[in-house]
Design an enzyme around this catalytic site. Structure first.
Site, mmCIF file in Angstrom:
data_model
loop_
_atom_site.group_PDB
_atom_site.id
_atom_site.type_symbol
_atom_site.label_atom_id
_atom_site.label_comp_id
_atom_site.label_asym_id
_atom_site.label_seq_id
_atom_site.Cartn_x
_atom_site.Cartn_y
_atom_site.Cartn_z
ATOM 1 N N ASP A 66 0.812 -1.220 0.000
ATOM 2 C CA ASP A 66 0.000 0.000 0.000
ATOM 3 C C ASP A 66 0.848 1.274 0.000
ATOM 4 O O ASP A 66 0.304 2.377 0.103
ATOM 5 C CB ASP A 66 -0.986 -0.003 1.176
ATOM 6 C CG ASP A 66 -0.313 -0.149 2.527
ATOM 7 O OD1 ASP A 66 0.686 -0.893 2.618
ATOM 8 O OD2 ASP A 66 -0.776 0.476 3.495
ATOM 9 N N HIS A 142 8.335 -0.597 12.261
ATOM 10 C CA HIS A 142 7.184 -1.179 11.573
ATOM 11 C C HIS A 142 7.404 -2.633 11.126
ATOM 12 O O HIS A 142 6.829 -3.073 10.128
ATOM 13 C CB HIS A 142 6.819 -0.298 10.377
ATOM 14 C CG HIS A 142 5.512 -0.635 9.764
ATOM 15 N ND1 HIS A 142 4.349 -0.729 10.482
ATOM 16 C CD2 HIS A 142 5.177 -0.928 8.482
ATOM 17 C CE1 HIS A 142 3.361 -1.065 9.659
ATOM 18 N NE2 HIS A 142 3.832 -1.204 8.451
ATOM 19 N N ASP A 212 4.899 4.003 7.889
ATOM 20 C CA ASP A 212 4.067 3.541 8.980
ATOM 21 C C ASP A 212 4.966 3.278 10.185
ATOM 22 O O ASP A 212 6.098 2.871 10.017
ATOM 23 C CB ASP A 212 3.383 2.232 8.607
ATOM 24 C CG ASP A 212 2.513 2.328 7.354
ATOM 25 O OD1 ASP A 212 2.479 3.373 6.700
ATOM 26 O OD2 ASP A 212 1.878 1.329 7.015
ATOM 27 N N HIS A 270 -3.471 7.407 6.641
ATOM 28 C CA HIS A 270 -3.289 5.955 6.679
ATOM 29 C C HIS A 270 -4.401 5.282 7.492
ATOM 30 O O HIS A 270 -4.181 4.382 8.294
ATOM 31 C CB HIS A 270 -1.910 5.597 7.260
ATOM 32 C CG HIS A 270 -1.471 4.212 6.891
ATOM 33 N ND1 HIS A 270 -1.650 3.130 7.722
ATOM 34 C CD2 HIS A 270 -0.883 3.729 5.773
ATOM 35 C CE1 HIS A 270 -1.167 2.048 7.140
ATOM 36 N NE2 HIS A 270 -0.688 2.383 5.956
#
Lengths: 303, 303
Positions: A66, A142, A212, A270
């Site tokens: 993503d 992450h 992220d 997000h």
């Protein structure tokens, strides 16, 4: 100097109608810097009139789909559309292999030079330094190697007080030196101090992109005092356990991070596809950091 | 038996707003078969209410990005959405490497079994044969290995003349044999011929998907007499030279192919982004084959 951020995608991995996974475009002095390039980014560029020909640098934070699955399609379209000027891509080392494997099997030889800059996700590193900006990586937390990106505008030259210079009949050929801070010595030997002829340029702006990551204070010092902070806020805080498990951040935590790092403004994104509307996420972040906005598709933030 | 095709994307490689690159979904007896899976296919599935959980087979024609760059994202979403039932993917051998490379670097271990069936693009081969359908590859002519797919509905059992069977008091336990064509022998020894008790089932339908390819008669015999022919028609015939150069077909040629192969109906797609409207392409194909329609986003063709 223009310093504007346009959001092309605000959603996390599983798809949701009318939101797109992550991509952003930063316009610094009319040059475009793309940050992440999820699937569908090209359609979003068409929708919001972002021209691929103006993008010379693409930054990919990590190898979850993503955040990068739109890249190979974009590279290919740039090729088909006749691009010849260089493009630089900054991302995890394996991204290079992924790109070239797909170009190889489609028998595509890009018509433009592509430079690939491998990112070491372990330590903050300046990966770009040009006339307008420096970009450094922000090591995040992450699971797989992941970095954010910190854009710091370069300090501009001093601004001339044009009317005063005209009144004093100071010749144009001295302007360049004045901008750099030099005093002016007239033909009669009089010295005019620089700060009577110029004013300081604006304080350089900065943009920190953090996606992220789970909440971890290790990167707080690096991003402190930024003009604009983008932070992922995948979940509401009532899903904190899930956020920790999947190494994401809650909206409440994003607000706390903005507060602790003294950001001037926070934007969050997000978002998990479970949230059909986003007002609760916004309210939660604002409860600790009022200067928060949603980083949703098509919004442009003038930094 | 349901045999319906839904178009998710109709455009060729360079992006254009409001058209998506190639993907289609064929519903055969309420099972979904996806054909090609370009970037943005997941968004199109949301738009047209195509559930990923109903797709068990995905066919990829070749490794140009506008036919497969949505696949890894879709596989990943199926995983994140909790799929556990098997998925079969049919495509060029290198596609497997591309998929696994990206899953590996995102540290994704799919929660469902994925079977990969490598296609030999050189010869027509039956790659799937189940209760409802056979699928065979159609070797095409496109520079890199590329195949179309020919879906042939299985011949169904004979249909019972229910009222007559009731009137004659034929016991239910004989119905299965009657459907298979057996005669019925009553307890008094009278033989009732099968065709007085049943009628033949419908003629099996067929769908040929031909994208991308230049005009070449080599595959005409294989696709002859299909119920529905999809053929790419990237250009108008005034760009024939460009079509040959890029190994594509013109709308006029697509019409001729439908005519020569005796298709019942033709749909055309894979339109170049240079065509903002498509009526000229349609008119050109119809000039030789009137039973032509545009295979545009969201249309469903009942075959």
């Amino acid at each position: 100097m223009k310093f504007e951020l346009t959001i092309l995608g605000s959603s996390s991995a599983t798809p949701i109608f009318n939101r797109n996974p992550t991509s952003q475009v930063l316009n610094i002095n009319e040059r475009l810097y793309m940050i992440d390039c999820a699937e569908g980014t090209q359609q979003q560029m068409l929708r919001y009139d972002v021209k691929g020909s103006r993008i010379d640098h693409i930054f990919i934070s990590h190898l979850h789909g993503d955040h990068y699955l739109g890249l190979v399609g974009l590279l290919s379209s740039m090729h088909l559309n006749g691009r010849t000027k260089p493009l630089a891509i900054y991302g995890p080392p394996h991204l290079k292999e992924i790109i070239y494997l797909q170009l190889t099997y489609s028998e595509t030889t890009l018509q433009y030079p592509m430079e690939f800059v491998s990112i070491d996700a372990e330590k903050a590193t300046v990966i770009l330094d040009n006339h307008d900006v420096t970009v450094e990586t922000i090591p995040l937390f992450h699971g797989i190697p992941c970095t954010g990106f910190l854009f710091r505008e370069k300090k501009r030259l001093r601004k001339l007080l044009k009317e005063k210079l005209e009144r004093l009949k100071i010749p144009v050929e001295y302007f360049s030196a004045l901008k750099k801070g030099a005093d002016y010595t007239a033909t009669d030997g009089t010295v005019l101090k620089n700060d009577t002829l110029t004013v300081d340029s604006d304080t350089p702006k900065s943009y920190a992109y953090c996606s992220d990551t789970m909440y971890n204070e290790a990167y707080f010092e690096q991003i402190s005092n930024v003009t604009l902070l983008y932070h992922e806020a995948t979940f509401l805080n009532n899903m904190l356990e899930r956020a920790v498990e999947t190494q994401h951040t809650t909206a409440l935590q994003a607000g706390e991070i903005a507060l602790k790092t003294n950001a001037k403004k926070l934007i969050i994104g997000h978002f998990s596809a479970r949230y059909k509307t986003l007002s609760e996420l916004l309210d939660e972040a604002k409860s600790v950091f009022p200067e928060t906005e949603l980083a949703t598709e098509g919004k442009t933030f003038v930094i």
